[in-house]
Motif scaffolding. Structure first.
Motif, mmCIF file in Angstrom:
data_model
loop_
_atom_site.group_PDB
_atom_site.id
_atom_site.type_symbol
_atom_site.label_atom_id
_atom_site.label_comp_id
_atom_site.label_asym_id
_atom_site.label_seq_id
_atom_site.Cartn_x
_atom_site.Cartn_y
_atom_site.Cartn_z
ATOM 1 N N LEU A 155 -0.116 -72.002 40.600
ATOM 2 C CA LEU A 155 1.050 -72.817 40.913
ATOM 3 C C LEU A 155 1.682 -73.336 39.627
ATOM 4 N N GLU A 156 2.897 -73.837 39.734
ATOM 5 C CA GLU A 156 3.659 -74.218 38.552
ATOM 6 C C GLU A 156 2.956 -75.261 37.695
ATOM 7 N N GLU A 157 2.161 -76.127 38.316
ATOM 8 C CA GLU A 157 1.502 -77.188 37.551
ATOM 9 C C GLU A 157 0.170 -76.734 36.954
ATOM 10 N N GLU A 158 -0.209 -75.480 37.156
ATOM 11 C CA GLU A 158 -1.497 -74.987 36.687
ATOM 12 C C GLU A 158 -1.380 -74.241 35.357
ATOM 13 N N PRO A 159 -2.442 -74.247 34.534
ATOM 14 C CA PRO A 159 -2.379 -73.667 33.196
ATOM 15 C C PRO A 159 -2.036 -72.185 33.154
ATOM 16 N N LEU A 160 -2.424 -71.423 34.161
ATOM 17 C CA LEU A 160 -2.189 -69.981 34.116
ATOM 18 C C LEU A 160 -0.817 -69.572 34.651
ATOM 19 N N TYR A 161 0.006 -70.545 35.025
ATOM 20 C CA TYR A 161 1.346 -70.211 35.490
ATOM 21 C C TYR A 161 2.263 -69.954 34.294
ATOM 22 N N THR A 162 3.056 -68.898 34.383
ATOM 23 C CA THR A 162 4.043 -68.599 33.350
ATOM 24 C C THR A 162 5.400 -68.369 33.996
ATOM 25 N N ASN A 163 6.450 -68.784 33.305
ATOM 26 C CA ASN A 163 7.802 -68.634 33.847
ATOM 27 C C ASN A 163 8.277 -67.191 33.819
ATOM 28 N N ARG A 182 -9.460 -69.356 38.703
ATOM 29 C CA ARG A 182 -8.943 -70.675 38.305
ATOM 30 C C ARG A 182 -9.900 -71.319 37.301
ATOM 31 N N PRO A 183 -9.744 -70.996 36.018
ATOM 32 C CA PRO A 183 -10.692 -71.481 35.005
ATOM 33 C C PRO A 183 -10.766 -72.987 34.902
ATOM 34 N N LYS A 184 -9.684 -73.706 35.157
ATOM 35 C CA LYS A 184 -9.731 -75.162 35.102
ATOM 36 C C LYS A 184 -10.681 -75.694 36.168
ATOM 37 N N GLU A 185 -10.582 -75.176 37.397
ATOM 38 C CA GLU A 185 -11.476 -75.609 38.469
ATOM 39 C C GLU A 185 -12.921 -75.239 38.159
ATOM 40 N N ILE A 186 -13.132 -74.055 37.632
ATOM 41 C CA ILE A 186 -14.490 -73.617 37.307
ATOM 42 C C ILE A 186 -15.094 -74.539 36.246
ATOM 43 N N THR A 187 -14.315 -74.842 35.220
ATOM 44 C CA THR A 187 -14.780 -75.732 34.161
ATOM 45 C C THR A 187 -15.122 -77.108 34.708
ATOM 46 N N GLU A 188 -14.264 -77.627 35.584
ATOM 47 C CA GLU A 188 -14.502 -78.953 36.161
ATOM 48 C C GLU A 188 -15.776 -78.980 36.988
ATOM 49 N N ARG A 189 -16.074 -77.890 37.725
ATOM 50 C CA ARG A 189 -17.306 -77.849 38.511
ATOM 51 C C ARG A 189 -18.531 -77.875 37.605
ATOM 52 N N PHE A 190 -18.506 -77.109 36.515
ATOM 53 C CA PHE A 190 -19.617 -77.117 35.572
ATOM 54 C C PHE A 190 -19.840 -78.513 35.018
#
Length: 231
Positions: A19-27, A215-223
């Motif tokens: 989604l637009e607010e996520e790090p892997l989103y590009t315009n 979703r690397p941000k979510e994966i990192t947060e779980r760790f």
């Protein structure tokens, strides 16, 4: 692509979304086609994708069926996954092989019941495969009786009346699999391979995993959350 649903049986569908607010989103262009290609190389059987651009780019990148959704929030309403016919039209034009939509029985911005909405889709696009995203057994049975082709546990834990569910909804998958004769797709908070395997053992036709893969941000947060337990 003409989808043979049997090719999805007991396979992994990888959800490639940003989604637009996520790090892997590009315009310009997108990273999701690369995620989809990696999933294809690992023998995933399908891709779940959000938005016209990503769906089109993913279909160019891989030879796998795409479950398409279009997330849009309507003011005053809780749903956001393919809520109206406008989103359905866009997903058909984008070439989504299967269209997934919110099939809960909550009030809808178009004023239709979910059964009326399903009826309109089937009338307008009689050859389109439909996946009902539900949160409860009752919603799954209702969508099945309304004529969808697949039912997914996608929204379990994400509606106000299922918010207490914190992990994969094994009970929902088992109960639906025992009652209906169309594919039941396990989706939602499946973070580990053993959880996906258990879903298949309980009767799931296929399993969708997104956050644990793309979703690397979510994966990192779980760790970090688990590592910090007890500090």
């Amino acid at each position: 692509m003409c989808v043979n649903l049997e090719k999805l049986r007991h396979g992994l569908i990888v959800s490639c979304q940003a989604l637009e607010e996520e790090p892997l989103y590009t315009n310009e262009g997108g990273i999701m086609p690369l995620m989809a290609k990696a999933a294809e190389l690992a023998n995933a059987v399908g891709i779940r994708a959000n938005g016209v651009r990503d769906i089109k780019e993913i279909k160019e990148a891989v030879d796998l069926p795409v479950v398409g959704i279009l997330k849009k929030q309507y003011e005053g309403f809780e749903q956001h996954i393919t809520v109206t016919m406008n989103e359905i039209d866009l997903l058909v034009e984008a070439g989504a092989d299967i269209i997934a939509f919110d099939a809960t029985m909550r009030p809808r911005p178009d004023g239709l019941t979910v059964n009326e909405f399903i009826g309109e889709i089937k009338s307008k696009y009689p050859n389109q495969l439909l996946m009902a995203d539900v949160s409860t057994y009752e919603e799954g049975i209702n969508a099945y009786k309304a004529g969808v082709h697949m039912v997914g546990s996608t929204l379990s834990g994400y509606t106000p009346y299922t918010a207490e569910k914190m992990g994969p909804d094994y009970d929902l998958i088992e109960s639906l699999s025992n009652e209906i004769d169309i594919p039941v797709i396990a989706e939602g908070r499946i973070h580990y391979p053993d959880q996906a395997k258990k879903m298949l053992e309980l009767g799931a036709f296929a399993v969708v995993v997104g956050g644990a893969i793309t979703r690397p941000k979510e994966i990192t947060e779980r760790f970090i959350s688990i590592m910090n337990t007890g500090e």
